[in-house]
Design a protein around this motif. Structure first.
Motif, PDB file in Angstrom:
ATOM      1  N   LEU A 137      -8.038  -4.033 -10.177  1.00 40.37           N
ATOM      2  CA  LEU A 137      -6.659  -3.750  -9.796  1.00 40.37           C
ATOM      3  C   LEU A 137      -5.950  -2.838 -10.778  1.00 40.37           C
ATOM      4  O   LEU A 137      -4.787  -2.521 -10.602  1.00 40.37           O
ATOM      5  CB  LEU A 137      -5.871  -5.067  -9.684  1.00 40.37           C
ATOM      6  N   ARG A 138      -6.677  -2.438 -11.827  1.00 41.75           N
ATOM      7  CA  ARG A 138      -6.086  -1.593 -12.861  1.00 41.75           C
ATOM      8  C   ARG A 138      -4.815  -2.208 -13.444  1.00 41.75           C
ATOM      9  O   ARG A 138      -3.836  -1.530 -13.695  1.00 41.75           O
ATOM     10  CB  ARG A 138      -5.812  -0.196 -12.300  1.00 41.75           C
ATOM     11  N   GLY A 139      -4.850  -3.510 -13.578  1.00 39.31           N
ATOM     12  CA  GLY A 139      -3.774  -4.181 -14.289  1.00 39.31           C
ATOM     13  C   GLY A 139      -2.749  -4.859 -13.419  1.00 39.31           C
ATOM     14  O   GLY A 139      -2.143  -5.825 -13.832  1.00 39.31           O
ATOM     15  N   GLN A 140      -2.528  -4.384 -12.195  1.00 39.07           N
ATOM     16  CA  GLN A 140      -1.535  -5.025 -11.340  1.00 39.07           C
ATOM     17  C   GLN A 140      -1.843  -4.733  -9.882  1.00 39.07           C
ATOM     18  O   GLN A 140      -2.448  -3.725  -9.547  1.00 39.07           O
ATOM     19  CB  GLN A 140      -0.128  -4.512 -11.670  1.00 39.07           C
ATOM     20  N   ALA A 141      -1.414  -5.637  -9.023  1.00 36.89           N
ATOM     21  CA  ALA A 141      -1.597  -5.435  -7.599  1.00 36.89           C
ATOM     22  C   ALA A 141      -0.640  -4.355  -7.117  1.00 36.89           C
ATOM     23  O   ALA A 141       0.525  -4.344  -7.485  1.00 36.89           O
ATOM     24  CB  ALA A 141      -1.338  -6.737  -6.849  1.00 36.89           C
ATOM     25  N   ASP A 178      -8.354 -23.107   3.825  1.00 33.68           N
ATOM     26  CA  ASP A 178      -8.759 -23.127   5.231  1.00 33.68           C
ATOM     27  C   ASP A 178      -7.583 -22.701   6.115  1.00 33.68           C
ATOM     28  O   ASP A 178      -6.530 -23.350   6.074  1.00 33.68           O
ATOM     29  CB  ASP A 178      -9.221 -24.542   5.619  1.00 33.68           C
ATOM     30  N   PRO A 179      -7.723 -21.597   6.836  1.00 32.37           N
ATOM     31  CA  PRO A 179      -8.931 -20.768   6.941  1.00 32.37           C
ATOM     32  C   PRO A 179      -9.081 -19.847   5.737  1.00 32.37           C
ATOM     33  O   PRO A 179      -8.166 -19.703   4.941  1.00 32.37           O
ATOM     34  CB  PRO A 179      -8.667 -19.962   8.214  1.00 32.37           C
ATOM     35  N   ASN A 180     -10.256 -19.223   5.655  1.00 33.78           N
ATOM     36  CA  ASN A 180     -10.527 -18.305   4.554  1.00 33.78           C
ATOM     37  C   ASN A 180     -11.197 -17.043   5.123  1.00 33.78           C
ATOM     38  O   ASN A 180     -12.391 -16.800   4.926  1.00 33.78           O
ATOM     39  CB  ASN A 180     -11.434 -18.965   3.517  1.00 33.78           C
ATOM     40  N   PRO A 181     -10.417 -16.227   5.830  1.00 33.17           N
ATOM     41  CA  PRO A 181     -10.993 -15.051   6.521  1.00 33.17           C
ATOM     42  C   PRO A 181     -11.180 -13.842   5.600  1.00 33.17           C
ATOM     43  O   PRO A 181     -10.696 -12.741   5.884  1.00 33.17           O
ATOM     44  CB  PRO A 181      -9.954 -14.773   7.602  1.00 33.17           C
ATOM     45  N   HIS A 182     -11.881 -14.046   4.496  1.00 31.37           N
ATOM     46  CA  HIS A 182     -12.048 -12.961   3.528  1.00 31.37           C
ATOM     47  C   HIS A 182     -12.889 -11.823   4.121  1.00 31.37           C
ATOM     48  O   HIS A 182     -13.597 -11.991   5.125  1.00 31.37           O
ATOM     49  CB  HIS A 182     -12.683 -13.491   2.245  1.00 31.37           C
ATOM     50  N   GLY A 204     -11.517  -6.182  -2.445  1.00 32.44           N
ATOM     51  CA  GLY A 204     -11.134  -7.182  -3.435  1.00 32.44           C
ATOM     52  C   GLY A 204      -9.639  -7.379  -3.515  1.00 32.44           C
ATOM     53  O   GLY A 204      -9.159  -8.491  -3.755  1.00 32.44           O
ATOM     54  N   VAL A 205      -8.873  -6.303  -3.307  1.00 38.10           N
ATOM     55  CA  VAL A 205      -7.417  -6.405  -3.325  1.00 38.10           C
ATOM     56  C   VAL A 205      -6.922  -7.032  -2.023  1.00 38.10           C
ATOM     57  O   VAL A 205      -6.051  -7.902  -2.029  1.00 38.10           O
ATOM     58  CB  VAL A 205      -6.774  -5.021  -3.534  1.00 38.10           C
ATOM     59  N   ASP A 257      -4.309 -10.494  -0.709  1.00 34.68           N
ATOM     60  CA  ASP A 257      -3.038 -10.090  -0.106  1.00 34.68           C
ATOM     61  C   ASP A 257      -2.198 -11.340   0.172  1.00 34.68           C
ATOM     62  O   ASP A 257      -2.595 -12.190   0.970  1.00 34.68           O
ATOM     63  CB  ASP A 257      -3.305  -9.340   1.200  1.00 34.68           C
ATOM     64  N   PRO A 258      -1.025 -11.480  -0.470  1.00 33.72           N
ATOM     65  CA  PRO A 258      -0.215 -12.684  -0.294  1.00 33.72           C
ATOM     66  C   PRO A 258       0.331 -12.855   1.124  1.00 33.72           C
ATOM     67  O   PRO A 258       0.761 -13.942   1.491  1.00 33.72           O
ATOM     68  CB  PRO A 258       0.925 -12.499  -1.306  1.00 33.72           C
ATOM     69  N   LYS A 259       0.286 -11.788   1.927  1.00 32.51           N
ATOM     70  CA  LYS A 259       0.719 -11.913   3.321  1.00 32.51           C
ATOM     71  C   LYS A 259      -0.276 -12.720   4.147  1.00 32.51           C
ATOM     72  O   LYS A 259       0.071 -13.253   5.201  1.00 32.51           O
ATOM     73  CB  LYS A 259       0.885 -10.522   3.951  1.00 32.51           C
ATOM     74  N   TYR A 260      -1.518 -12.803   3.659  1.00 32.97           N
ATOM     75  CA  TYR A 260      -2.562 -13.479   4.434  1.00 32.97           C
ATOM     76  C   TYR A 260      -3.196 -14.657   3.709  1.00 32.97           C
ATOM     77  O   TYR A 260      -3.875 -15.472   4.335  1.00 32.97           O
ATOM     78  CB  TYR A 260      -3.651 -12.469   4.830  1.00 32.97           C
ATOM     79  N   PHE A 261      -2.993 -14.747   2.401  1.00 34.59           N
ATOM     80  CA  PHE A 261      -3.585 -15.851   1.641  1.00 34.59           C
ATOM     81  C   PHE A 261      -2.505 -16.501   0.783  1.00 34.59           C
ATOM     82  O   PHE A 261      -1.875 -15.839  -0.051  1.00 34.59           O
ATOM     83  CB  PHE A 261      -4.719 -15.341   0.748  1.00 34.59           C
TER      84      PHE A 261
END
Length: 398
Positions: free
Chosen positions: A17-21, A334-338, A314-315, A319-323
């Motif tokens: 992430l080069r240090g930050q998202a 659960d769920p874990n749609p990675h 990996g980023v 994503d906080p919108k989905y996890f």
């Protein structure tokens, strides 16, 4: 004792992430000359739309960078779009059916036991002793090449990882071009090695995947030697590196979350879920590239035609919108749609085998060494690649 968090933080900042998202789901990196896709939804869209986002990235890479690589394109599944990709992928799909993969479990368990029997004392280096040799032996046996040559595969395959270090497609330096050419010279040695086996199978067929590739027909025509060689090349490299990173990352994630390590030790039914969460948390293939075939809009940005697009899996997997709480390792998620194995037509064909190898190896490791943990006196070392997240050394004690 040096903190693993300190070392991993350096790794994240440099390679992931080069240090930050990033705040925006899509952005242009003028120094690298690529469009970066970080958002989960946007990454899904790219992977699910091959008509706009082609896997044939070579056509948008400066030609001077591709000098000497012409022989690596034929039969390279990673660089193919439909319908050719679908036809060639179908040639080996039978080798990775659920039944075929399940039938490999006894052999995987046997190999794991043999490799762990060779471990001396109360220390081991996970990658060297197990995570690398196990999957490379399995895929070598499937292909029909000597697994005793695995150190050669490692040397040649490492060149691919080294060639994916930070690179500018907008303005590549002479040093970068030279490094790429040197890496491809090493890769060509693997191709030469596999060519010998392809030519041998034309004369002396066996019960292995290379023979099946040599004998296969697509639209009434047999694969050329270049196609069979490059197909085998992808299977050999991708067939082991995924599991190597999966197993190393799973142990690393559990070790740095001791409360979960204890729960997984006590309840082995959690092993598959721990592996899935490790795939999300430390995604082995952290990035994958596509090339646009037409101007398109994505994440509020206009991306021109013939642009190089890199999806950062990996980023997206954080994503906080989905996890929920994406930076927390939670095997009960659960769920874990990675997206660690990709999506769409290029979904990793070896994913079931990688998951099986990881599950079998992790269970046997915990059976043999119930007090297994990271060596407090030695830090892990990570792969020197922007597109891969994984350990190349993970010292353990038990």
């Amino acid at each position: 004792m040096t903190s693993i968090a300190d070392d991993w933080g350096v790794h994240e900042a440099q390679f992931w992430l080069r240090g930050q998202a990033p705040e925006a789901p899509v952005s242009y990196d003028p120094e690298a000359g690529i469009w970066c896709v970080y958002g989960y939804q946007e990454v899904q869209h790219v992977l699910a739309n091959p008509a706009t986002f082609s896997s044939n990235t070579q056509r948008v890479i400066p030609q001077e960078m591709l000098e000497g690589q012409e022989d690596f394109s034929e039969g390279n599944l990673i660089q193919m779009d439909a319908p050719e990709h679908k036809k060639l992928r179908g040639l080996i799909s039978h080798a990775f059916t659920p039944k075929v993969v399940a039938d490999l479990e006894p052999r995987i368990a046997e190999l794991t036991g043999e490799l762990l029997d060779a471990v001396d004392g109360h220390r081991m280096e996970l990658v060297e002793d197990l995570a690398y040799p196990l999957p490379v032996i399995v895929i070598a046996e499937l292909l029909g090449v000597p697994s005793s040559d695995r150190e050669k595969f490692r040397e040649w395959g490492s060149a691919l990882m080294e060639s994916t270090q930070e690179f500018s497609f907008a303005d590549p330096s002479e040093d970068q071009r030279q490094q790429l050419q040197e890496a491809m010279q090493k890769v060509s040695k693997l191709s030469d090695y596999l060519r010998e086996h392809v030519e041998d199978r034309r004369r002396n067929p066996r019960e292995d995947l290379i023979t099946k590739l040599v004998q296969a027909e697509v639209d009434g025509e047999h694969l050329s030697d270049d196609e069979a060689v490059n197909f085998s090349n992808v299977l050999l490299i991708a067939g082991h590196i995924t599991t190597t990173m999966l197993l190393g990352n799973s142990i690393l994630a559990l070790d740095t979350n001791p409360e979960w390590f204890a729960r997984v030790r006590a309840d082995r039914s959690m092993v598959p879920r721990a592996i899935e969460e490790a795939l999300r948390y430390y995604s082995p293939f952290a990035g994958t590239a596509r090339a646009t075939t037409a101007e398109t809009e994505l994440g509020g940005e206009r991306i021109p035609a013939d642009a190089l697009v890199v999806t950062f899996l990996g980023v997206a997997n954080r994503d906080p919108k989905y996890f929920t709480d994406p930076d927390i390792f939670d095997p009960t998620r659960d769920p874990n749609p990675h997206l660690a194995f990709g999506r769409g037509a290029h979904f990793c064909i070896g994913a079931p085998l990688a998951r099986l190898e990881g599950r079998v190896a992790l269970n046997i490791l915990l059976d043999r060494f119930p007090n297994l943990r990271r060596d407090p006196d030695r830090l892990p070392k990570f792969l020197p690649s922007l597109s891969m997240t994984g350990v190349k050394e993970l010292p353990l004690v038990f």
